[in-house]
Design an enzyme around this catalytic site. Structure first.
Site, short mmCIF file in Angstrom:
data_model
loop_
_atom_site.label_atom_id
_atom_site.label_comp_id
_atom_site.label_asym_id
_atom_site.label_seq_id
_atom_site.Cartn_x
_atom_site.Cartn_y
_atom_site.Cartn_z
CB SER A 10 -5.85 -12.21 -10.12
OG SER A 10 -5.09 -11.14 -9.60
CB SER A 126 -7.39 5.18 -2.13
OG SER A 126 -6.22 5.94 -2.02
CE1 TYR A 140 -0.19 0.77 -4.36
CE2 TYR A 140 0.16 1.66 -2.15
CZ TYR A 140 -0.60 0.92 -3.04
OH TYR A 140 -1.79 0.36 -2.63
CE LYS A 144 -3.92 2.00 -5.16
NZ LYS A 144 -5.20 1.49 -5.72
#
Length: 249
Positions: A10, A126, A140, A144
């Site tokens: 997107s 990543s 976050y 990752k």
């Protein structure tokens, strides 16, 4: 022509990667939660499919509709900067469900066909936040880092089947939605104890003269992983990511 399936198209790295591979003659399956045909120029080599990495049925439909895939790029993900103490449990779960478990789910849907054909490439995107301790991105970063560990083991497991696996590690890209827009909306910015640290981190990012990452750094790293069998397992994308990876050893 080879065919690539990319998640999270997107905006940001996913959308730019779809454009790059289209420009270079590939068949592209661009997937996103809410398909928008205006995002990419019309092309006979483009298919835009609905895919939500947290929805198993959505993944299965998209993979079936896509047909045989030569390269999978797991790019879909998001981040919300927040002190660990102030991160709501629902947000923590959402980060792992999208960034980690979503990556796993798409791999599990695509890999059987690659294994049976004894050919293919999987590229997981990543983050350079995994390379050093940083405040305000703990959840976050953890989601990752889990992708990193998963990808390392996946590369060992799939090597006998002729399936290459690579980890692309982008640095901070201010031009992306996360890099440019997330930090002004930090959770905890009104908290009396955390506010000073948050203000300091935001100011450091705003005033930094250190190199950052361009979207083209990431798309070219993904291209290299997809097309060059001699490319390394880990590919840092962006001057800052390269420097941090060198520091991390």
């Amino acid at each position: 022509m080879p065919r690539i399936l990319i998640t999270g198209c997107s905006s940001g790295f996913g959308l730019a990667t779809a454009r790059l591979f289209l420009d270079r003659g590939w068949d592209v399956v661009a997937t996103l939660r809410k398909p928008d045909p205006t995002l990419l120029p019309p092309s006979e080599r483009l298919r835009m499919l609905q895919l939500d990495v947290t929805d198993a049925a959505s993944i299965a439909r998209a993979v079936e509709a896509a047909g045989p895939i030569d390269v999978l790029v797991n790019n879909a993900g998001f981040g919300v900067p927040s002190p660990i103490e102030l991160t709501e449990p629902d947000m923590a779960r959402a980060l792992f469900e999208t960034n980690t478990l979503g990556t796993l789910a798409v791999i599990q849907a695509v890999l059987p066909a690659l294994r049976q054909r004894r050919a293919g490439v999987i590229v997981n995107v990543s983050s350079s936040t995994t390379l050093k301790p940083l405040p305000l991105v703990g959840l976050y970063r953890a989601s990752k880092a889990a992708v990193n560990a998963l990808t390392e083991s996946l590369a060992e497991e799939t090597r006998p089947f002729g399936v290459r696996v690579h980890l692309v590690i982008p640095g901070r890209a201010p031009e992306t939605q996360f890099g440019n827009n997330a930090f002004p909306h930090l959770r905890g910015s009104e908290h009396p104890d955390y506010a000073p640290m948050i203000a300091r981190v935001v100011a450091q990012m705003r005033d930094s003269t250190e190199p950052t990452t361009q979207t083209s750094d990431v798309t070219e790293a993904i291209w290299r992983a997809a097309t060059d069998a001699t490319s390394p397992f880990r590919i840092a994308a962006g001057a800052d990511a390269v420097a941090w990876m060198a520091e991390a050893g």
